[in-house]
Design a protein around this motif. Structure first.
Motif, short mmCIF file in Angstrom:
data_model
loop_
_atom_site.label_atom_id
_atom_site.label_comp_id
_atom_site.label_asym_id
_atom_site.label_seq_id
_atom_site.Cartn_x
_atom_site.Cartn_y
_atom_site.Cartn_z
N GLU A 65 45.37 88.73 60.12
CA GLU A 65 44.07 88.97 59.49
C GLU A 65 43.37 87.65 59.26
OE1 GLU A 65 43.80 92.98 57.08
OE2 GLU A 65 44.84 91.44 55.91
N THR A 66 42.04 87.65 59.38
CA THR A 66 41.25 86.46 59.11
C THR A 66 40.08 86.83 58.22
OG1 THR A 66 39.82 86.78 61.04
CG2 THR A 66 41.82 85.49 61.36
N GLY A 67 39.55 85.82 57.55
CA GLY A 67 38.40 86.06 56.70
C GLY A 67 37.74 84.75 56.33
N SER A 68 36.52 84.86 55.78
CA SER A 68 35.79 83.68 55.37
C SER A 68 34.92 84.03 54.17
CB SER A 68 34.90 83.17 56.51
OG SER A 68 33.76 84.02 56.68
N LEU A 69 34.25 83.02 53.65
CA LEU A 69 33.28 83.23 52.57
C LEU A 69 31.87 83.19 53.12
CD1 LEU A 69 34.87 81.18 49.63
CD2 LEU A 69 34.90 83.66 50.03
N GLN A 81 29.20 80.32 52.97
CA GLN A 81 30.16 79.30 53.41
C GLN A 81 31.06 79.85 54.53
OE1 GLN A 81 30.01 76.17 52.50
NE2 GLN A 81 28.36 76.59 51.03
N PRO A 82 30.52 80.00 55.73
CA PRO A 82 31.32 80.55 56.83
C PRO A 82 32.46 79.64 57.26
CG PRO A 82 29.22 79.72 57.65
CD PRO A 82 29.14 79.70 56.16
N ASP A 83 32.39 78.37 56.93
CA ASP A 83 33.47 77.45 57.33
C ASP A 83 34.67 77.53 56.40
OD1 ASP A 83 31.98 76.55 59.48
OD2 ASP A 83 31.05 74.92 58.35
N GLU A 84 34.53 78.18 55.25
CA GLU A 84 35.68 78.41 54.37
C GLU A 84 36.44 79.61 54.91
OE1 GLU A 84 36.88 76.82 51.65
OE2 GLU A 84 35.40 75.22 51.86
N ARG A 85 37.51 79.35 55.68
CA ARG A 85 38.20 80.41 56.40
C ARG A 85 39.69 80.40 56.08
NH1 ARG A 85 35.18 82.80 59.97
NH2 ARG A 85 36.99 83.78 60.92
N VAL A 86 40.33 81.54 56.32
CA VAL A 86 41.76 81.66 56.13
C VAL A 86 42.30 82.67 57.12
CG1 VAL A 86 41.68 83.52 54.41
CG2 VAL A 86 43.60 81.91 54.39
N THR A 87 43.52 82.45 57.58
CA THR A 87 44.20 83.37 58.49
C THR A 87 45.60 83.64 57.97
OG1 THR A 87 42.97 82.55 60.41
CG2 THR A 87 45.03 83.72 60.85
N THR A 88 46.04 84.90 58.02
CA THR A 88 47.38 85.27 57.54
C THR A 88 48.08 86.13 58.58
OG1 THR A 88 46.57 87.28 56.43
CG2 THR A 88 46.63 85.24 55.13
N ARG A 89 49.42 86.09 58.52
CA ARG A 89 50.25 86.98 59.34
C ARG A 89 50.71 88.14 58.48
NH1 ARG A 89 54.92 85.45 60.44
NH2 ARG A 89 55.05 83.75 58.92
N THR A 90 50.71 89.34 59.05
CA THR A 90 51.08 90.55 58.32
C THR A 90 52.54 90.92 58.58
OG1 THR A 90 48.81 91.36 58.55
CG2 THR A 90 50.49 92.97 57.89
N ASP A 91 53.26 91.29 57.53
CA ASP A 91 54.63 91.80 57.67
C ASP A 91 54.53 93.29 58.00
OD1 ASP A 91 57.21 92.78 57.32
OD2 ASP A 91 57.67 91.40 55.68
N LEU A 147 44.25 83.41 47.94
CA LEU A 147 44.80 82.64 49.06
C LEU A 147 44.29 81.20 49.04
CD1 LEU A 147 44.56 85.27 51.95
CD2 LEU A 147 46.65 84.43 50.84
N HIS A 148 43.05 81.00 48.57
CA HIS A 148 42.50 79.65 48.47
C HIS A 148 43.40 78.76 47.61
CE1 HIS A 148 39.64 76.40 47.65
NE2 HIS A 148 39.86 76.59 46.36
N LEU A 200 50.67 78.78 54.66
CA LEU A 200 50.55 80.21 54.93
C LEU A 200 51.16 80.61 56.27
CD1 LEU A 200 46.98 81.10 53.57
CD2 LEU A 200 49.21 81.41 52.48
N ASP A 201 51.42 79.64 57.14
CA ASP A 201 52.12 79.95 58.39
C ASP A 201 53.59 80.28 58.15
OD1 ASP A 201 49.84 79.55 59.89
OD2 ASP A 201 50.28 77.43 60.27
#
Length: 498
Positions: A71-75, A80-90, A126-127, A135-136
């Motif tokens: 999953e990915t997302g931003s603000l 603030q589109p450059d404030e981004r995060v990516t996570t792996r799902t279990d 997450l921030h 987070l990896d």
């Protein structure tokens, strides 16, 4: 492993400096508490972080559970589109939780395409977690709230803990949610007297660990306060309850300078004692069970001891199999005709030290035989009753068993046809249906019986219902605890293995 800790946190986007542009300085205590939470999460070395968010996809009749590998997302929504995060799902964990919900007839689903991005209620936690955790190196499972009942949110929490335990995950739960949105006249939502009252009430619960108080709060208070996080906190309460362990609670901070309440609270699972009477008793029983069970080639509770009721013995065998071995008891090939040759609804009840420990059943038969009904309801009574944490192996020697086999329900035209000592009652309104067994301690009148059955079904006291009655045959022979309450372990005693 299972749930290690849970944390309640807010999610104001302006707490992220790129969005706040200095406004975040007004909630310095919240930021410091958030960083303390991040430090504690890292210290637990989790391999899984579950985040429940009010801003994840919200379904009226089910729960959102992330079902994509990543999953990915931003603000971007906050400039603030450059404030981004990516996570792996279990995914195995997410599927396990979903399966537990579905067994209770609670739907779950992934996100529609238009809501696939990580929401800000998840992004903000997450921030801060990114400051202490790579987070990896962990998986994250995002979950949403729903329009379902408080009991269903509680059950989702239980399912999270039970899935983590079953899969051996080191899990931390983060319950994202703001408090009242009506704390100040010049706030974004104005002021309402319910706002400060709601926040004081919940903050006190967090401080003292009284999470049971999160259930049954006055609806007018919650609506007037325009709260955001209550159902997220209820999921958290269910998850902590399901551990069966005590936890330390701490309100780390509370602020509301912008008219919205921000609380940060920590709930750390306390280590169980290294040696308890129940643990020692369980080890004695396990050792004897290994010997006798091995000789019989099956469950140590089956076949029944002479003089025991085979229905009760089957319930005990079912519970011991699921709790001690994690497997559903197969139908014994030598089960008597009275169990395999008939169908009936049945309730399996567990008591411990005289107190109810679990009770689940079926009003009408849903399986091929009474034997299968008893086996499945024994599993449910031990592991799925939403009022209790799952039964632990060390509790098995102290459990008392009874099985109520229900007769056919028949309609009731007037209250004179009811008798709480002889008949159980079923109340029905639309799709809601509640049942109460007969001859229960403290249920002395027909009105008590109907009122409790309505409450169990989520039916208001003033709502009209369709009434049915039924008779039961209660089976108890051979259901006594293997080790009575208060028995000493200093001198070994002979223990009958039923």
């Amino acid at each position: 492993m299972a749930l290690l800790a849970a944390y309640a946190v807010p999610h104001p986007p302006l707490i992220v400096p790129a969005v706040g542009h200095g406004q975040e300085a007004a909630i310095a205590d919240t930021i410091a508490a958030y960083r303390e939470v991040a430090r504690r999460v890292a210290a637990h070395r989790p391999d899984l972080i579950v985040i429940t968010s009010p801003h994840a996809p919200l379904y009226r009749d089910g729960f959102f559970i992330a079902d994509t590998p990543e999953e990915t997302g931003s603000l971007a929504a906050f400039g603030q589109p450059d404030e981004r995060v990516t996570t792996r799902t279990d995914l195995p964990f997410a599927e396990d939780v979903a399966a537990r919900l579905h067994r209770r007839s609670i739907p779950s689903a992934g996100a529609p395409a238009s809501m696939a991005d990580i929401d800000h209620g998840t992004f903000v936690p997450l921030h801060f977690l990114e400051e202490t955790i790579n987070l990896d190196s962990v998986t994250v499972v995002r979950m949403g709230l729903s329009g379902l009942s408080e009991a269903d949110h509680r059950f989702l929490g239980r399912a999270i803990t039970e899935a983590a335990r079953a899969l051996g995950r080191r899990c931390v739960l983060v319950a994202s949610g703001d408090m009242s949105h009506k704390l100040k006249e010049d706030g974004p939502y104005g002021f309402a007297p319910e706002g400060p009252k709601f926040d004081r009430t919940v903050a006190e619960m967090f401080a003292h660990g009284n999470l049971e108080g999160l259930f049954g709060l006055d609806a007018a208070l919650c609506d007037g306060a325009a709260e955001c996080g209550l159902r997220s906190f209820q999921i958290m309460a269910g998850a902590l309850e399901a551990t069966g362990e005590p936890f330390a609670s701490e309100l780390l901070s509370y602020e509301g300078p912008f008219g919205v309440g921000y609380a940060v609270a920590a709930f750390e699972i306390e280590d169980a004692p290294e040696s308890t009477e129940e643990e020692a008793a369980a080890e004695i029983v396990r050792e004897e069970d290994r010997e006798i069970g091995g000789a019989r080639g099956g469950s140590p509770a089956w076949p029944p001891h002479p003089g025991d009721d085979p229905i009760v013995a089957l319930a005990r065998a079912s519970v011991e199999s699921i709790v001690a071995q994690g497997t559903v008891l197969p139908l014994p090939t030598d089960a008597p005709e009275e169990l395999t040759g008939r169908r009936a609804g049945a309730f399996v009840s567990l008591h411990k030290h005289g107190q109810l420990r679990g009770c689940i059943g079926t009003i009408a038969p849903v399986r091929k035989s009474l034997a299968e009904e008893v086996i499945r309801n024994g599993v449910a009574a031990a592991t799925e009753d939403p009022r209790f944490a799952p039964v632990r192996p060390e509790e098995l020697p102290f459990l008392e068993y009874s099985v109520d086999v229900l007769g056919e329900p028949e309609p009731v035209d007037n209250l004179e046809e009811l008798d709480p000592t002889r008949y159980g009652v079923i109340v029905t309104r639309g799709h809601r249906r509640g049942l109460l067994l007969p001859d229960l301690e403290g249920v002395d009148t027909v009105f008590d019986q109907i009122a409790i059955a309505k409450q169990k079904a989520g039916i208001r006291p003033d709502e009209q219902v369709h009434l049915e009655r039924f008779e039961v045959v209660r089976h108890t022979a051979g259901g006594e605890p293997r080790r009575p309450a208060g028995s000493s372990l200093k001198t070994p005693v002979a223990m009958r293995i039923s």
